[in-house]
Write a protein that holds these residues in place. Structure first.
Motif, PDB file in Angstrom:
ATOM      1  N   CYS A 161       0.736  -1.127   0.122  1.00  0.00           N
ATOM      2  CA  CYS A 161      -0.053   0.035   0.194  1.00  0.00           C
ATOM      3  C   CYS A 161       1.082   1.309   0.178  1.00  0.00           C
ATOM      4  CB  CYS A 161      -0.916  -0.005   1.017  1.00  0.00           C
ATOM      5  SG  CYS A 161      -1.932   1.462   1.455  1.00  0.00           S
ATOM      6  N   LEU A 162       0.469   2.271  -0.811  1.00  0.00           N
ATOM      7  CA  LEU A 162       1.265   3.400  -0.722  1.00  0.00           C
ATOM      8  C   LEU A 162       0.856   4.568   0.031  1.00  0.00           C
ATOM      9  CD1 LEU A 162       1.027   3.797  -4.727  1.00  0.00           C
ATOM     10  CD2 LEU A 162       2.920   2.731  -3.408  1.00  0.00           C
ATOM     11  N   GLY A 163      -0.456   4.034   0.641  1.00  0.00           N
ATOM     12  CA  GLY A 163      -0.977   5.130   1.820  1.00  0.00           C
ATOM     13  C   GLY A 163      -1.395   6.365   1.062  1.00  0.00           C
ATOM     14  N   CYS A 164      -2.064   6.465  -0.255  1.00  0.00           N
ATOM     15  CA  CYS A 164      -2.315   7.639  -0.890  1.00  0.00           C
ATOM     16  C   CYS A 164      -3.711   7.966  -0.787  1.00  0.00           C
ATOM     17  CB  CYS A 164      -2.195   7.036  -2.481  1.00  0.00           C
ATOM     18  SG  CYS A 164      -3.282   5.982  -3.170  1.00  0.00           S
ATOM     19  N   GLY A 165      -4.679   7.122  -0.331  1.00  0.00           N
ATOM     20  CA  GLY A 165      -5.938   7.436   0.266  1.00  0.00           C
ATOM     21  C   GLY A 165      -6.922   7.287  -1.149  1.00  0.00           C
ATOM     22  N   THR A 166      -6.698   6.828  -2.200  1.00  0.00           N
ATOM     23  CA  THR A 166      -7.316   6.935  -3.524  1.00  0.00           C
ATOM     24  C   THR A 166      -8.524   5.905  -3.397  1.00  0.00           C
ATOM     25  OG1 THR A 166      -5.354   7.214  -4.672  1.00  0.00           O
ATOM     26  CG2 THR A 166      -7.248   6.581  -6.037  1.00  0.00           C
ATOM     27  N   CYS A 167      -8.236   4.978  -2.282  1.00  0.00           N
ATOM     28  CA  CYS A 167      -9.531   3.976  -2.467  1.00  0.00           C
ATOM     29  C   CYS A 167     -10.696   4.590  -1.733  1.00  0.00           C
ATOM     30  CB  CYS A 167      -8.983   2.719  -1.777  1.00  0.00           C
ATOM     31  SG  CYS A 167      -7.944   3.108  -0.604  1.00  0.00           S
ATOM     32  N   ASN A 196      -6.393   5.537   5.296  1.00  0.00           N
ATOM     33  CA  ASN A 196      -4.936   4.849   4.876  1.00  0.00           C
ATOM     34  C   ASN A 196      -3.871   6.186   4.738  1.00  0.00           C
ATOM     35  OD1 ASN A 196      -5.169   2.167   4.185  1.00  0.00           O
ATOM     36  ND2 ASN A 196      -6.442   2.612   2.464  1.00  0.00           N
ATOM     37  N   LEU A 239      -4.277  -0.183   6.647  1.00  0.00           N
ATOM     38  CA  LEU A 239      -4.933  -0.710   5.566  1.00  0.00           C
ATOM     39  C   LEU A 239      -6.039  -1.816   6.332  1.00  0.00           C
ATOM     40  CD1 LEU A 239      -3.951  -2.087   2.210  1.00  0.00           C
ATOM     41  CD2 LEU A 239      -4.392  -3.587   3.923  1.00  0.00           C
ATOM     42  N   CYS A 247      -6.482   1.628  -7.488  1.00  0.00           N
ATOM     43  CA  CYS A 247      -5.363   1.435  -6.585  1.00  0.00           C
ATOM     44  C   CYS A 247      -4.292   1.237  -7.591  1.00  0.00           C
ATOM     45  CB  CYS A 247      -5.607   0.031  -5.466  1.00  0.00           C
ATOM     46  SG  CYS A 247      -4.157  -0.207  -4.531  1.00  0.00           S
ATOM     47  N   ALA A 258      -1.227   0.404  -6.640  1.00  0.00           N
ATOM     48  CA  ALA A 258      -0.430  -0.959  -6.066  1.00  0.00           C
ATOM     49  C   ALA A 258      -1.562  -2.131  -6.310  1.00  0.00           C
ATOM     50  CB  ALA A 258      -0.184  -0.873  -4.417  1.00  0.00           C
ATOM     51  N   ILE A 287      -4.270  -3.335  -5.201  1.00  0.00           N
ATOM     52  CA  ILE A 287      -4.922  -3.983  -4.082  1.00  0.00           C
ATOM     53  C   ILE A 287      -6.456  -3.965  -4.254  1.00  0.00           C
ATOM     54  CG2 ILE A 287      -5.212  -3.765  -1.630  1.00  0.00           C
ATOM     55  CD1 ILE A 287      -2.517  -2.417  -1.415  1.00  0.00           C
TER      56      ILE A 287
HETATM   57  S1  SF4 Z   1      -5.443   3.277  -3.205  1.00  0.00           S
HETATM   58 FE1  SF4 Z   1      -4.236   1.125  -2.895  1.00  0.00          FE
HETATM   59  S2  SF4 Z   1      -2.080   2.184  -2.497  1.00  0.00           S
HETATM   60 FE2  SF4 Z   1      -3.811   3.767  -2.222  1.00  0.00          FE
HETATM   61  S3  SF4 Z   1      -4.088   3.796   0.182  1.00  0.00           S
HETATM   62 FE3  SF4 Z   1      -5.832   2.588  -0.929  1.00  0.00          FE
HETATM   63  S4  SF4 Z   1      -4.761   0.353  -0.850  1.00  0.00           S
HETATM   64 FE4  SF4 Z   1      -3.541   1.745  -0.571  1.00  0.00          FE
END
Ligand code: SF4
Ligand code: SF4
Length: 347
Positions: A239-245, A278, A299, A329, A331, A333
């Motif tokens: 996980c990139l911790g980007c918060g897109t999800c 995230n 996550l 995502c 990554a 995920i």
């Molecule tokens: S979109 Fe993917 S990479 Fe970004 S916070 Fe969510 S799970 Fe992590």
């Protein structure tokens, strides 16, 4: 539930009737992705021909019309010696949603439980939600959709009309008195046996199209048992911790509130911004301690909120299986893969 059937051309008349007095928002094709497939988004639509009712899942859900990414809650102004306060509910004109998929209507029903429940209803959300008319539309499963696993491939309430294309005509489910009265202004007829059979054939065909699944059997218990599972660290490392999800998710509602005061101390604003669990400082508290500084703990928290905590509170998951988070995502995920790995299965 009352059922009707109309010819396809009548839908255009319905659109024109609704667009005369309301802002109509619907799926519009905005471009093509790199594979040449249509990209769609929910936009205000003035002309029926701009609607793309056969659309595939939008990148962003309709959430932005109920829970905007950034929203002013209140502003303050010094006028002479008095403070003036303005509360911003932003609900000028009724909104008609013309063509929401079942998963997105189910998502709204879940948000309603949280944001319009009895304890602390959110007036900003409620003002918009109560001032809208929703027309649902049936869809075809995409490779990333697992709404059937989450019980969100059909919807029983939370809309005014729901339409299904059954060939050269539409099968219409009517939920509200308003919808019933508006439909009286177009040509409809009661469904016949041939319409019922066609509707059921289309539903049966759709059920066979799902390729993505999540096994939800005993999922809350399994999550309790697997809280310390090493798979959380493995996914967290990706996980990139980007918060897109959370941004694309139709049911994520967490937000932060920021207050800004102008340098002359004459005005101030209170602004709400959607946030994601995230992101690194989501659980940081005053004094700088961060309860979830590691990515895998954040996550994991998101999965436990969706599939464990919400189920305990409302007896249903906070995930509708739209698949947007996995699609977006960077990554790679996805919910089906994460849940399968927690269960010790190959996805
Ligand atoms: S979109 Fe993917 S990479 Fe970004 S916070 Fe969510 S799970 Fe992590
Ligand atoms: S968690 Fe993912 S699949 Fe579930 S509702 Fe949110 S975006 Fe859709």
């Amino acid at each position: 539930m009352i059922f009707k059937v109309c010819e396809q051309e009548e839908l255009r008349r319905l659109f024109d009737i609704l667009a005369a007095d309301n802002t109509v928002v619907g799926p519009v094709q905005t471009g093509l992705d790199r594979n040449g497939s249509a990209l769609n988004a929910f936009k205000p639509v003035a002309d029926y021909t701009n609607l793309n009712l056969g659309y595939t899942t939008t990148k962003l859900s309709a959430k932005s019309y109920f829970l905007p990414f950034r929203e002013s809650l209140a502003s303050f102004q010094i006028d002479g010696n008095d403070w003036q306060k303005t509360v911003d509910y932003h609900c000028d004109r009724p909104i008609v949603f013309f063509g929401l998929h079942a998963c997105d209507i189910n998502a709204l029903n879940k948000l309603d439980k949280v944001l319009m429940g009895n304890t602390y209803p959110m007036p900003y959300y409620a003002a918009k939600r109560k001032n809208m008319f929703i027309i649902g539309i049936d869809c075809q499963p995409q490779p990333f959709c697992f709404c059937r696993s989450m019980g969100s491939d059909t919807v029983l309430h939370g809309f005014d009309l729901f339409i299904t294309d059954i060939g050269n005509r539409y099968f219409i489910e009517i939920q509200s008195a308003t919808a019933y009265n508006i439909l009286a202004r177009i040509k409809t007829r009661p469904p016949e046996e041939v319409d019922h059979l066609q509707y059921m054939a289309i539903a049966a065909h759709k059920n066979k199209q799902f390729t993505s699944r999540v096994d939800t059997t005993d999922l809350t218990k399994i999550l309790d048992m697997e809280f310390q599972s090493p798979v959380w660290k493995q996914w967290g490392d990706k996980c990139l911790g980007c918060g897109t999800c959370a941004n694309v998710c139709p049911t994520c509602y967490c937000y932060g509130v920021e207050e800004t005061v102008d340098i002359g101390l004459r005005s101030a604003q209170k602004v709400k911004t959607l946030y994601s669990c995230n992101i690194v400082d989501f659980a940081e508290v005053a004094g700088g301690h961060n309860f979830r500084s590691e990515r895998h703990t954040r996550l994991k928290y998101r999965y436990y909120h969706k599939h464990r905590g919400f189920v305990e509170a409302y007896e249903e998951s906070l995930c509708v299986g739209c698949g947007r988070c996995g699609e977006a995502c960077l990554a790679g995920i996805t919910v089906p893969e994460v849940i399968a790995s927690v269960r010790g299965e190959e996805s």
